[in-house]
Write a protein that holds these residues in place. Sequence first.
Motif, mmCIF file in Angstrom:
data_model
loop_
_atom_site.group_PDB
_atom_site.id
_atom_site.type_symbol
_atom_site.label_atom_id
_atom_site.label_comp_id
_atom_site.label_asym_id
_atom_site.label_seq_id
_atom_site.Cartn_x
_atom_site.Cartn_y
_atom_site.Cartn_z
ATOM 1 N N GLY A 1 0.839 -1.193 0.000
ATOM 2 C CA GLY A 1 0.000 0.000 0.000
ATOM 3 C C GLY A 1 0.872 1.239 0.000
ATOM 4 N N CYS A 2 1.828 1.289 -0.928
ATOM 5 C CA CYS A 2 2.842 2.355 -0.946
ATOM 6 C C CYS A 2 2.248 3.728 -1.204
ATOM 7 C CB CYS A 2 3.904 2.050 -1.994
ATOM 8 S SG CYS A 2 3.279 2.076 -3.706
ATOM 9 N N GLY A 3 1.114 3.771 -1.925
ATOM 10 C CA GLY A 3 0.488 5.046 -2.226
ATOM 11 C C GLY A 3 1.072 5.742 -3.429
ATOM 12 N N ALA A 4 2.120 5.177 -4.043
ATOM 13 C CA ALA A 4 2.795 5.840 -5.151
ATOM 14 C C ALA A 4 2.637 5.106 -6.482
ATOM 15 C CB ALA A 4 4.283 5.998 -4.839
ATOM 16 N N CYS A 5 2.326 3.813 -6.453
ATOM 17 C CA CYS A 5 2.265 3.025 -7.685
ATOM 18 C C CYS A 5 0.916 3.221 -8.396
ATOM 19 C CB CYS A 5 2.489 1.549 -7.379
ATOM 20 S SG CYS A 5 1.120 0.784 -6.463
#
Length: 402
Positions: free
Chosen positions: A77-81
């Motif tokens: 759940g990196c939020g960037a991909c």
Amino acid sequence: MTQAPAPIGVWTHLVGQEPAVETLSRAATAAAHIVEGKPVSPGAMTHAWLLTGPPGSGRSVAARIFAAALQCSTGTGCGACPGCHTVLAGTHADVKLVVPEGLSISVAEMRALVQAAARRPTSGHWQIVIIEDADRLTEGASNALLKAVEEPPERTVFLLCAPSDHPEDVSVTIRSRCRLISLRTPKPPAIAQVLIDRDGIDPERAQWAASVCGGHVGRARRLATDEAARQRRATVLRIPTGLRRASDVFTCADQLISAAEADAGEESKSRDEDERSELRTAMGGDGTGKGVGGAKRAAEAAVKQLEKRQKSRATRTQRDTLDLALVDLAGFYRDVLVTSSRSGATLTHPDHASDIASAAAAWHPESTLRRLEAVLTCREAIGLNVKPRIAVEAMVTTLRQG
């Protein structure tokens, strides 16, 4: 005792829910291992989840965040991909969101959804179905969903959101096949910090909104940014001490109903017109020239069906808004009982402490309790489809008499 690490990536959107974040992030990591063919411990990840919690706790937010983490290219759940971005934006092809626009979710809608969910993912790791307000499933819709939950496709995950896991909200058969995540009411400091950091709201305004929102993050944001919302709340909280004459019963009832209608109207007006315009354009109803008569008739028929759904949605919005006002009223009478008992509990409406103290001095606790029960009875009656005006007038009559 070791403190849990602060949430990162998409998990920062879930306010004050550290235990839920820990459980869901671990499950997302296990899901990534399943995709990679790595072994995982039994029960680390499951195909059906039931997210419950009080209004404003972030049930649907948690479901979307978990879906983003499941589709995340890193599994965290990196939020960037792209996976995280598209899920949170509501554009991911393999994440289907069901938000009931009327008072219930129909069996036809659920059957179509279950059929679509049975397909293999096209661009993501999982086929994910998020059902907001799963307590609005009709009996037929629940049965259709149950079959899918009992025999789920290999790469399909169901995320159900409901106010509680009580059998009256979600059927026991579905509930028993889901893993339960219970969300809690966020604390005011956590809500205020989010309003300051994410929305750029003045700290003093953010702290006030967080203290009076009842733990509802969305409402705190609205109170902090919308003057009309603040005025409507003030109008509602003037009712308990403003019922002096018999005629005030009908005046106050009308104020409650009118405020709910105005709120629903503001929310629906622009959205409804945009939907009608887009539908006419998509079906060629705004075209000109030879041979467009049939398209215009088909477009108008489709618009009539759309307007019927919009009317149902407006009814639901009006009832939800009225229910929020009733929750505020119930909070006032609860605060009067807290004050009269000297329990020291935190007030729901600390900015109305003076009025609450005056009411506590003037009313007997039994009278206050009858008023509180009248508000709760009104909420229940509206939930059972009693005409809102009739239910509200009966409630306000009791509020005046005590």
